[in-house]
Write a protein that holds these residues in place. Structure first.
Motif, PDB file in Angstrom:
ATOM      1  N   ARG A 112      33.056 -17.942 -16.122  1.00  0.00           N
ATOM      2  CA  ARG A 112      32.308 -19.111 -16.568  1.00  0.00           C
ATOM      3  C   ARG A 112      31.095 -19.363 -15.660  1.00  0.00           C
ATOM      4  N   GLN A 113      31.300 -19.196 -14.386  1.00  0.00           N
ATOM      5  CA  GLN A 113      30.189 -19.410 -13.428  1.00  0.00           C
ATOM      6  C   GLN A 113      28.997 -18.515 -13.784  1.00  0.00           C
ATOM      7  N   ALA A 114      29.274 -17.240 -14.023  1.00  0.00           N
ATOM      8  CA  ALA A 114      28.187 -16.283 -14.284  1.00  0.00           C
ATOM      9  C   ALA A 114      27.501 -16.582 -15.607  1.00  0.00           C
ATOM     10  N   VAL A 115      28.293 -16.850 -16.649  1.00  0.00           N
ATOM     11  CA  VAL A 115      27.689 -17.076 -17.967  1.00  0.00           C
ATOM     12  C   VAL A 115      26.887 -18.371 -17.943  1.00  0.00           C
ATOM     13  N   THR A 116      27.428 -19.407 -17.297  1.00  0.00           N
ATOM     14  CA  THR A 116      26.718 -20.691 -17.229  1.00  0.00           C
ATOM     15  C   THR A 116      25.445 -20.572 -16.404  1.00  0.00           C
ATOM     16  N   ALA A 117      25.499 -19.820 -15.318  1.00  0.00           N
ATOM     17  CA  ALA A 117      24.321 -19.707 -14.441  1.00  0.00           C
ATOM     18  C   ALA A 117      23.190 -18.920 -15.095  1.00  0.00           C
ATOM     19  N   GLU A 118      23.537 -17.865 -15.834  1.00  0.00           N
ATOM     20  CA  GLU A 118      22.478 -16.958 -16.284  1.00  0.00           C
ATOM     21  C   GLU A 118      22.418 -16.744 -17.793  1.00  0.00           C
ATOM     22  N   GLY A 119      23.438 -17.190 -18.519  1.00  0.00           N
ATOM     23  CA  GLY A 119      23.439 -16.979 -19.971  1.00  0.00           C
ATOM     24  C   GLY A 119      23.823 -15.566 -20.377  1.00  0.00           C
ATOM     25  N   ILE A 120      24.181 -14.756 -19.427  1.00  0.00           N
ATOM     26  CA  ILE A 120      24.574 -13.370 -19.755  1.00  0.00           C
ATOM     27  C   ILE A 120      26.056 -13.374 -20.117  1.00  0.00           C
ATOM     28  N   SER A 121      26.389 -12.643 -21.181  1.00  0.00           N
ATOM     29  CA  SER A 121      27.748 -12.687 -21.713  1.00  0.00           C
ATOM     30  C   SER A 121      28.674 -11.765 -20.890  1.00  0.00           C
ATOM     31  N   VAL A 122      29.142 -12.311 -19.777  1.00  0.00           N
ATOM     32  CA  VAL A 122      29.867 -11.504 -18.794  1.00  0.00           C
ATOM     33  C   VAL A 122      31.362 -11.413 -19.132  1.00  0.00           C
ATOM     34  N   CYS A 123      31.893 -10.196 -19.119  1.00  0.00           N
ATOM     35  CA  CYS A 123      33.312  -9.980 -19.438  1.00  0.00           C
ATOM     36  C   CYS A 123      34.175 -10.279 -18.197  1.00  0.00           C
ATOM     37  N   PRO A 124      35.497 -10.451 -18.375  1.00  0.00           N
ATOM     38  CA  PRO A 124      36.358 -10.755 -17.227  1.00  0.00           C
ATOM     39  C   PRO A 124      36.327  -9.665 -16.147  1.00  0.00           C
ATOM     40  N   GLU A 125      36.173  -8.405 -16.565  1.00  0.00           N
ATOM     41  CA  GLU A 125      36.126  -7.316 -15.583  1.00  0.00           C
ATOM     42  C   GLU A 125      34.947  -7.529 -14.628  1.00  0.00           C
ATOM     43  N   THR A 126      33.803  -7.877 -15.207  1.00  0.00           N
ATOM     44  CA  THR A 126      32.607  -8.112 -14.391  1.00  0.00           C
ATOM     45  C   THR A 126      32.732  -9.404 -13.593  1.00  0.00           C
ATOM     46  N   ALA A 127      33.435 -10.393 -14.167  1.00  0.00           N
ATOM     47  CA  ALA A 127      33.667 -11.638 -13.428  1.00  0.00           C
ATOM     48  C   ALA A 127      34.346 -11.325 -12.093  1.00  0.00           C
ATOM     49  N   ALA A 128      35.209 -10.327 -12.088  1.00  0.00           N
ATOM     50  CA  ALA A 128      35.861  -9.929 -10.829  1.00  0.00           C
ATOM     51  C   ALA A 128      34.809  -9.508  -9.791  1.00  0.00           C
ATOM     52  N   CYS A 129      33.712  -8.926 -10.260  1.00  0.00           N
ATOM     53  CA  CYS A 129      32.638  -8.519  -9.334  1.00  0.00           C
ATOM     54  C   CYS A 129      31.960  -9.739  -8.726  1.00  0.00           C
ATOM     55  N   VAL A 130      31.873 -10.822  -9.492  1.00  0.00           N
ATOM     56  CA  VAL A 130      31.299 -12.056  -8.942  1.00  0.00           C
ATOM     57  C   VAL A 130      32.199 -12.543  -7.800  1.00  0.00           C
ATOM     58  N   GLY A 131      33.510 -12.473  -8.025  1.00  0.00           N
ATOM     59  CA  GLY A 131      34.462 -12.839  -6.962  1.00  0.00           C
ATOM     60  C   GLY A 131      34.307 -11.942  -5.742  1.00  0.00           C
ATOM     61  N   ALA A 132      34.095 -10.664  -5.988  1.00  0.00           N
ATOM     62  CA  ALA A 132      33.930  -9.731  -4.862  1.00  0.00           C
ATOM     63  C   ALA A 132      32.669 -10.076  -4.075  1.00  0.00           C
ATOM     64  N   LEU A 133      31.614 -10.468  -4.794  1.00  0.00           N
ATOM     65  CA  LEU A 133      30.365 -10.847  -4.105  1.00  0.00           C
ATOM     66  C   LEU A 133      30.588 -12.065  -3.223  1.00  0.00           C
ATOM     67  N   GLU A 134      31.370 -13.012  -3.737  1.00  0.00           N
ATOM     68  CA  GLU A 134      31.682 -14.218  -2.961  1.00  0.00           C
ATOM     69  C   GLU A 134      32.297 -13.813  -1.612  1.00  0.00           C
ATOM     70  N   THR A 135      33.275 -12.922  -1.671  1.00  0.00           N
ATOM     71  CA  THR A 135      33.950 -12.473  -0.447  1.00  0.00           C
ATOM     72  C   THR A 135      33.020 -11.662   0.457  1.00  0.00           C
ATOM     73  N   LEU A 136      32.330 -10.688  -0.129  1.00  0.00           N
ATOM     74  CA  LEU A 136      31.553  -9.746   0.691  1.00  0.00           C
ATOM     75  C   LEU A 136      30.335 -10.406   1.340  1.00  0.00           C
ATOM     76  N   THR A 137      29.737 -11.395   0.645  1.00  0.00           N
ATOM     77  CA  THR A 137      28.617 -12.105   1.282  1.00  0.00           C
ATOM     78  C   THR A 137      29.155 -13.014   2.392  1.00  0.00           C
ATOM     79  N   ALA A 138      30.296 -13.668   2.136  1.00  0.00           N
ATOM     80  CA  ALA A 138      30.874 -14.556   3.168  1.00  0.00           C
ATOM     81  C   ALA A 138      31.241 -13.750   4.417  1.00  0.00           C
ATOM     82  N   GLN A 139      31.709 -12.515   4.209  1.00  0.00           N
ATOM     83  CA  GLN A 139      32.107 -11.683   5.362  1.00  0.00           C
ATOM     84  C   GLN A 139      30.920 -10.977   6.021  1.00  0.00           C
ATOM     85  N   GLY A 140      29.732 -11.149   5.444  1.00  0.00           N
ATOM     86  CA  GLY A 140      28.547 -10.486   5.999  1.00  0.00           C
ATOM     87  C   GLY A 140      28.482  -8.998   5.662  1.00  0.00           C
ATOM     88  N   GLN A 141      29.312  -8.550   4.749  1.00  0.00           N
ATOM     89  CA  GLN A 141      29.265  -7.120   4.375  1.00  0.00           C
ATOM     90  C   GLN A 141      28.101  -6.823   3.437  1.00  0.00           C
TER      91      GLN A 141
END
Ligand SMILES: Cc1ncc(COP(=O)(O)O)c(C=O)c1O
Length: 415
Positions: free
Chosen positions: A343-372
């Motif tokens: 929901r975050q991704a679709v609401t932010a950008e209007g792109i019709s993001v599938c649940p598989e890709t939503a997992a990538c948004v979660g990964a970005l949350e972690t990897l940016t927070a960890q400085g990776q």
């Protein structure tokens, strides 16, 4: 138009076992070698001599424009529904929320069957047809079954699809609608795979399972070729890819290696490949953490991102090799937050993001927070499918998202 490949039927030199390097002939139908996948190899030196990246400019858009780097021979009928290019869309708002200045989504949901599976299936069915195959069968977590049905219909080929019983209903219907004989199975994709394998003798079908024939990788490889061209031959720093069987990640990494060898890349910088899974089914992330080259089958696999529910991948070592060579990582995200990220991704950008890709948004949350991943880095996320195909995920009972409750009622006045 001048055809740089004129006079040369194909630049494919041979097939090569990914597990032990054995060379196999490319002019016959091949499957696995020692139960492991095959690479398609090209005479890259000959391609370099006969073709330049500038020549691409005069060609039709879409995946077939990279023909020298693809397996069909000139003259082979191509089975196509118009694959790509998929747009590379800048995502400043989502990037801002994640602390990234340069985030793009490559939206494969806009391909003919609403997912990136169109690329692999267009190629696999084209090659199956070339070798005279009349009937194909495959296990599918969803999108591959829909795509196989569509491309088999296009080729006039018989298709049998075996799907877990809780596969998204849209995927089941799209396969049936395209005339595929479609079966629900009370098990996982690995059980469906067993049915296809065991039925081979009796049913005389060709097994189109992920990585069990060499050509789906070559179709998925075009995501990498296309991305390179869209980025004017300077690859991004990081790619996030939702991983089930891994064909797309493996294919893209192969594409980058071939482009580097051809000298088509502006510099030799290659992206860190991030393989993303859900903690409900994370064999690759677990093997990465354990520094293993092969992944143990994942018990009780469950995720709403159905394309990620692959408890055992035949190309596990190819995914892990690519991730490690690239300096990337494999990461599992919290299953219970996938619809929230969707929901975050679709609401932010209007792109019709599938649940598989939503997992990538979660990964970005972690990897940016960890400085990776650093704020200035150029990051590309692959949206592998369109959200519209996932009615069940959209209407899930998870408390984070209940769209039904949010739709208001509006009365019209009677005249
Ligand atoms: C939408 C979607 N994303 C990702 C995947 C995983 O793809 P791969 O098998 O290339 O890892 C699938 C596979 O079914 C899928 O349908």
């Amino acid at each position: 138009m001048h055809d740089p490949a004129a006079g040369r039927e194909t630049f494919v030199s041979h097939l090569e076992s990914a597990i032990d390097g054995t060379r196999l002939a490319a002019d016959e139908l091949q499957t696995l070698h020692r139960d492991r996948p095959l690479w398609v190899r090209y005479d890259l030196e000959a391609i370099r001599r006969s073709c330049s990246r500038e020549q691409l400019r005069d060609r039709e858009p879409g995946m077939w424009r990279y023909r020298e780097l693809l397996p069909p021979r000139s003259g082979d009928p191509i089975v196509s529904l118009g694959e790509g290019p998929s747009p590379l869309i800048p995502c400043p708002r989502l990037g801002g929320q994640l602390g990234l200045q340069n985030l793009w989504i490559k939206d494969e949901g806009q391909l003919p069957t609403g997912s990136f599976k169109s690329r692999g299936m267009a190629m696999a069915i084209t090659m199956a047809q070339r070798f005279g195959v009349k009937r194909v069968a495959l296990p599918s977590a969803g999108n591959a079954g829909g795509a196989a049905g569509a491309y088999a219909a296009r080729a006039g080929m018989e298709c049998f699809v075996f799907m877990p019983e809780d596969t998204p209903i849209v995927n089941q219907y799209e396969a049936v609608l395209a005339g595929a004989r479609t079966f629900r199975v009370n098990g996982l994709i690995t059980d469906c795979g067993r049915i296809v394998r065991e039925g081979q003798q009796r049913m005389q079908w060709f097994d189109l399972s992920t990585l069990k024939e060499p050509y789906r990788i070559e179709g998925k490889k075009t995501m990498g070729l296309e991305l390179a061209e869209q980025c004017e031959w300077v690859l991004p720093d990081v790619i996030l890819y939702p991983t089930g069987g891994g064909t797309g990640l493996i294919g893209m990494w192969k594409a980058f290696a071939e482009l580097a060898e051809l000298g088509w890349l502006e510099d030799d910088g290659r992206p860190r490949m991030i393989s993303v899974q859900s903690d409900g089914c994370a064999p690759i992330a677990r093997a990465f953490a354990a520094q293993e080259r092969f992944a143990e089958p994942f018990a009780n696999a469950q995720t709403i991102a159905r394309g990620l529910r692959v408890p055992a991948a035949v190309g596990d070592f190819m995914i892990l090799d690519a991730v490690r060579e690239s300096g990337g990582c494999a990461i599992a995200v919290d299953e219970t937050r996938i619809t929230e990220w969707m929901r975050q991704a679709v609401t932010a950008e209007g792109i019709s993001v599938c649940p598989e890709t939503a997992a990538c948004v979660g990964a970005l949350e972690t990897l940016t927070a960890q400085g990776q991943i650093q704020p200035h880095e150029r990051v590309v996320v692959f949206n592998t499918g369109a959200a519209q195909k996932y009615i069940e995920a959209i209407t899930t009972t998870l408390p984070s998202i209940d769209l039904e409750k949010e739709i208001a009622w509006s009365e019209i006045e009677s005249p």
